[in-house]
Design an enzyme around this catalytic site. Sequence first.
Site, PDB file in Angstrom:
ATOM      1  N   LYS A 170       0.860  -1.187   0.000  1.00 54.01           N
ATOM      2  CA  LYS A 170       0.000   0.000   0.000  1.00 54.01           C
ATOM      3  C   LYS A 170       0.895   1.236   0.000  1.00 54.01           C
ATOM      4  O   LYS A 170       1.470   1.622   1.015  1.00 54.01           O
ATOM      5  CB  LYS A 170      -0.921   0.055   1.233  1.00 54.01           C
ATOM      6  CG  LYS A 170      -2.005   1.114   1.014  1.00 54.01           C
ATOM      7  CD  LYS A 170      -2.405   1.867   2.257  1.00 54.01           C
ATOM      8  CE  LYS A 170      -1.672   3.119   2.556  1.00 54.01           C
ATOM      9  NZ  LYS A 170      -1.730   4.228   1.624  1.00 54.01           N
ATOM     10  N   GLU A 245       8.926   1.215  11.582  1.00 55.93           N
ATOM     11  CA  GLU A 245      10.042   2.127  11.288  1.00 55.93           C
ATOM     12  C   GLU A 245       9.444   3.522  11.371  1.00 55.93           C
ATOM     13  O   GLU A 245       8.740   3.955  10.458  1.00 55.93           O
ATOM     14  CB  GLU A 245      10.590   1.882   9.875  1.00 55.93           C
ATOM     15  CG  GLU A 245      11.023   0.446   9.598  1.00 55.93           C
ATOM     16  CD  GLU A 245      12.342   0.089  10.261  1.00 55.93           C
ATOM     17  OE1 GLU A 245      13.075   0.991  10.698  1.00 55.93           O
ATOM     18  OE2 GLU A 245      12.623  -1.122  10.361  1.00 55.93           O
ATOM     19  N   CYS A 279      13.608  10.717   7.739  1.00 56.12           N
ATOM     20  CA  CYS A 279      13.413  10.239   9.118  1.00 56.12           C
ATOM     21  C   CYS A 279      14.714  10.237   9.891  1.00 56.12           C
ATOM     22  O   CYS A 279      14.731  10.484  11.083  1.00 56.12           O
ATOM     23  CB  CYS A 279      12.811   8.847   9.088  1.00 56.12           C
ATOM     24  SG  CYS A 279      13.786   7.686   8.130  1.00 56.12           S
ATOM     25  N   GLU A 377       9.756  16.000  16.011  1.00 57.31           N
ATOM     26  CA  GLU A 377      10.208  15.847  14.623  1.00 57.31           C
ATOM     27  C   GLU A 377       9.456  16.853  13.759  1.00 57.31           C
ATOM     28  O   GLU A 377       8.226  16.803  13.677  1.00 57.31           O
ATOM     29  CB  GLU A 377       9.900  14.417  14.159  1.00 57.31           C
ATOM     30  CG  GLU A 377      10.392  14.132  12.757  1.00 57.31           C
ATOM     31  CD  GLU A 377       9.988  12.744  12.258  1.00 57.31           C
ATOM     32  OE1 GLU A 377       8.807  12.378  12.414  1.00 57.31           O
ATOM     33  OE2 GLU A 377      10.845  12.053  11.705  1.00 57.31           O
TER      34      GLU A 377
END
Length: 477
Positions: A170, A245, A279, A377
């Site tokens: 996906k 992750e 990331c 973040e």
Amino acid sequence: MREYLKFYIDGQWVDPIEPKTTNIINPATEEVSGTISLGSVADVEKAVAAARKAFSSWSKTSREERLKVLLAIQAEYERRQQELGEAITEEMGAPSALGNGFHVGLGSGHLATAIEVLKTFEFETLRGATLTVKEPIGVCALITPWNWPMNQIAVKVFPALATGCTMILKPPQLAPYSAQILAEIIHAAGVPAGVFNMVQGSGSVIGTALSTHPEVDMISFTGSESVGVEIAKNAAPGVKRVCQELGGKSAHIVLDDANLAQNVAAAAGGMMVNSGQTCSAGSRLLVPLSRMDEAIAAARQGAEGVTVGDPKSNVAMGPVVSKGQYNDIQRYIELGLSEGAKLVVGGPGRPDGLDKGYYVKPTVFVTTNDTTIGREEIFGPVLVMIGYDDIDHAVEIANDSPFGLAGYVVGADAAQCNAVARQLRTGWVSINGGFDFNAAFGGYKKSGNGREWGEFGFHEYLETKSLLGYAPAPAAG
Ligand code: NAD
């Protein structure tokens, strides 16, 4: 204008069961660049059934058979690199040089690595009379983000194929084009029907249907912490393996014996690569407090050297992926100012001369580790610099984070760099620019629990079976 209206299920391009489409926006122009279909639960049912059916034969293939398939994919991938790069630029705004270069290169790097690992991977080990067998886990749902779209797909699809799993991919709704081309590559390479399936659509519909599906054995997810938690909760009743992750706020430590000006300028420029949407970005730059003035001058120089503009032209930085992402980043920049952080360069709004497109100014703040911009973040071209008193203080700041994805250490004394790197509570630390496709990639703490890349990525897709009292076959002859 791109039009990708079919899904790839059971070796064929098929229409969605319930027709529904959405437009994809080019972040550089804010205009529609194409249309994709949005899948439904019924499409997921079809894809999972195909993957389940294919598992019985694909899981029994030999190493050589799977190598042959991966090599065929590699040949197709090499042939279509240019198209992949163009698609990535259009879907998420990476400058052409970055899209065609690092983005597509990461995909081919992971593919080549999976091939090399597969050649010698030990699926069976005999110790005494116990045989340990590594078997494919089954039907895998692979859910990926938009920021490094080909990299994220490559680190899941190729190890899953190599280990004998079947899968449903996906892709991210914001960046669906490169995934579509990869599915074409996989089809052209002759991957058997049902082994690889792809359904485009929203996370809430397709992602949830996959996470809760009783015939899905494992979910590999890359994305935000909040969605990672939701997937884990949805998967819990089925006791599925969930590999996460997630995000990061990684420290980049410039040690006192490093060439400070050069390293700080490079770190500031490096933060802006991919518009800061990485990331593992070194988004907290830790520098000796006693040399902060020198560091500020170097960071300003590094960030000001980043050219921003149309990603199809020769620039270092394009737009961020979407209006939502632009607004989130602007909110963090405003928050930094209201928290009293010192603005070194950049700030709110678009760069001069760019009135259209989701462009953000390369921005650097000096702050402390307890501020919101020091802890959360931002996922944009915003670097925070934090001063440290001594090495122990640098390590303490680096580890004082809810995240633990990556870390960077630069310095002249290799032994000292190694010692600092060992103390970081993160899954991946680059010392003086070290990089390796075979090194495990993944996080501690809220950065997740999975390990991808190289042979470590294979283990995510394998079950471990012990056969006790196993009698080895007598030697031939
Ligand atoms: P996201 O979590 O919003 O979306 C990721 C994927 O999950 C998309 O395909 C999305 O459609 C899907 N999704 C959304 N809701 C879902 C649900 N309820 N159930 C199942 N699937 C769902 O993340 P994003 O905005 O695409 O990506 C940015 C985030 O990804 C950042 O936090 C970044 O740090 C993280 N990231 C981590 C890594 C890593 O390797 N650790 C790599 C890249 C990005």
